[in-house]
Design an enzyme around this catalytic site. Sequence first.
Site, PDB file in Angstrom:
ATOM      1  N   THR A 174      21.914  28.180  16.595  1.00 31.89           N
ATOM      2  CA  THR A 174      22.970  27.209  16.311  1.00 31.89           C
ATOM      3  C   THR A 174      23.592  26.719  17.601  1.00 31.89           C
ATOM      4  OG1 THR A 174      24.991  26.791  15.043  1.00 31.89           O
ATOM      5  CG2 THR A 174      24.835  28.924  16.126  1.00 31.89           C
TER       6      THR A 174
ATOM      7  N   ASP B 207      21.605  27.709   7.108  1.00 29.92           N
ATOM      8  CA  ASP B 207      21.830  26.331   6.697  1.00 29.92           C
ATOM      9  C   ASP B 207      22.749  26.374   5.493  1.00 29.92           C
ATOM     10  OD1 ASP B 207      21.137  23.585   7.474  1.00 29.92           O
ATOM     11  OD2 ASP B 207      20.537  23.437   5.390  1.00 29.92           O
ATOM     12  N   THR B 208      23.760  25.505   5.527  1.00 25.92           N
ATOM     13  CA  THR B 208      24.814  25.539   4.519  1.00 25.92           C
ATOM     14  C   THR B 208      24.938  24.185   3.865  1.00 25.92           C
ATOM     15  OG1 THR B 208      26.048  27.255   5.680  1.00 25.92           O
ATOM     16  CG2 THR B 208      27.303  25.856   4.216  1.00 25.92           C
TER      17      THR B 208
ATOM     18  N   GLY C 296      34.257  22.035  10.156  1.00 24.55           N
ATOM     19  CA  GLY C 296      33.563  21.385   9.039  1.00 24.55           C
ATOM     20  C   GLY C 296      34.525  20.998   7.917  1.00 24.55           C
ATOM     21  N   TYR C 297      34.181  21.372   6.700  1.00 26.59           N
ATOM     22  CA  TYR C 297      34.963  20.999   5.515  1.00 26.59           C
ATOM     23  C   TYR C 297      36.108  21.971   5.231  1.00 26.59           C
ATOM     24  CZ  TYR C 297      31.009  17.853   4.527  1.00 26.59           C
ATOM     25  OH  TYR C 297      30.041  16.863   4.601  1.00 26.59           O
TER      26      TYR C 297
ATOM     27  N   LYS D 131      38.699  34.396   5.728  1.00 27.19           N
ATOM     28  CA  LYS D 131      37.562  33.500   5.428  1.00 27.19           C
ATOM     29  C   LYS D 131      36.255  34.306   5.421  1.00 27.19           C
ATOM     30  CE  LYS D 131      34.736  29.621   6.929  1.00 27.19           C
ATOM     31  NZ  LYS D 131      34.404  28.576   7.890  1.00 27.19           N
TER      32      LYS D 131
ATOM     33  N   HIS E 106      30.443  32.237   2.202  1.00 26.72           N
ATOM     34  CA  HIS E 106      28.988  32.097   2.027  1.00 26.72           C
ATOM     35  C   HIS E 106      28.243  32.703   3.226  1.00 26.72           C
ATOM     36  CE1 HIS E 106      30.973  28.828   4.050  1.00 26.72           C
ATOM     37  NE2 HIS E 106      29.846  28.446   4.627  1.00 26.72           N
TER      38      HIS E 106
HETATM   39  P1  IMP Z   1      24.730  23.219   8.651  1.00 28.00           P
HETATM   40  O1  IMP Z   1      24.418  24.552   8.095  1.00 28.00           O
HETATM   41  O2  IMP Z   1      25.174  23.312  10.079  1.00 28.00           O
HETATM   42  O3  IMP Z   1      23.655  22.204   8.432  1.00 28.00           O
HETATM   43  O4  IMP Z   1      26.046  22.780   7.892  1.00 28.00           O
HETATM   44  C1  IMP Z   1      26.129  21.706   6.998  1.00 28.00           C
HETATM   45  C2  IMP Z   1      27.528  21.118   6.995  1.00 28.00           C
HETATM   46  O5  IMP Z   1      28.405  21.994   6.319  1.00 28.00           O
HETATM   47  C3  IMP Z   1      28.122  20.869   8.379  1.00 28.00           C
HETATM   48  O6  IMP Z   1      28.856  19.669   8.346  1.00 28.00           O
HETATM   49  C4  IMP Z   1      29.025  22.030   8.591  1.00 28.00           C
HETATM   50  O7  IMP Z   1      30.094  21.750   9.402  1.00 28.00           O
HETATM   51  C5  IMP Z   1      29.481  22.323   7.167  1.00 28.00           C
HETATM   52  N1  IMP Z   1      29.758  23.742   7.060  1.00 28.00           N
HETATM   53  C6  IMP Z   1      28.891  24.759   7.235  1.00 28.00           C
HETATM   54  N2  IMP Z   1      29.531  25.933   7.110  1.00 28.00           N
HETATM   55  C7  IMP Z   1      30.829  25.615   6.864  1.00 28.00           C
HETATM   56  C8  IMP Z   1      31.993  26.408   6.684  1.00 28.00           C
HETATM   57  O8  IMP Z   1      31.981  27.646   6.738  1.00 28.00           O
HETATM   58  N3  IMP Z   1      33.132  25.740   6.434  1.00 28.00           N
HETATM   59  C9  IMP Z   1      33.199  24.376   6.377  1.00 28.00           C
HETATM   60  N4  IMP Z   1      32.152  23.596   6.580  1.00 28.00           N
HETATM   61  C10 IMP Z   1      30.965  24.222   6.817  1.00 28.00           C
END
Ligand code: IMP
Length: 197
Positions: A8, A69-70, A153-154, A176, A181
């Site tokens: 990351t 991945d989230t 993020g969110y 948190k 997740h």
């Molecule tokens: P990715 O896993 O980095 O692709 O995350 C996808 C989107 O979800 C990105 O915009 C991240 O900022 C957001 N995201 C991932 N994890 C979290 C979190 O724990 N809290 C808020 N937003 C998240």
Amino acid sequence: MIQLVFATGNKGKLAEASDILGPGFQLLTPADLGITEEIPETGDTLAQNSLQKAMYVYERTGRDCFADDTGLEVDCLDGAPGVHSARYASDGHDFDANIVKLLSEIEKKGPGASRKARFRCVVTLIISGSVHQFEGRMDGSIAPAKSGTRGFGYDPVFVPDVYGGKTLAEVSEEDKNNISHRGESLRSMAAWLKGQQ
Ligand code: IMP
């Protein structure tokens, strides 16, 4: 000490993973190993993207590594933004723009629309060349406006079901991580790794 590369470039995720995994783990970043470009994520599912990111680092370094991945799924948006959460508003990973778009898309659904939502996370671990995946989720709802300054993020608009209406950006990092997740999936990964020793 278990040494792993976390695939990351997101400093918020790195800090969370270090706290969740604790002192038995030493985390390196792709940048520590000379990988400075953005790691591609072009899959159709969280599992594919998570695997793609971990494999990218494994193929270039041969090191034990993991990626997450989230996706954020909102009920009244039929599960969007889902796998597209990072680039919801634009290609630029702009957290604020993503939130503005999210609130506006929910607004368009009218006052009765369900704001229920969840984060889903898939962690892919590559250890000695073999692949293992771990999943986690957190349930909550989307607030009508941003609140709080912590996290990334969110977080400022996600209200988990368990902290009395506070957004994730208003609770401590520890609170948190205890329910998140990423916490759930990384704790499963850590338990699995410890079981292998
Ligand atoms: P990715 O896993 O980095 O692709 O995350 C996808 C989107 O979800 C990105 O915009 C991240 O900022 C957001 N995201 C991932 N994890 C979290 C979190 O724990 N809290 C808020 N937003 C998240």
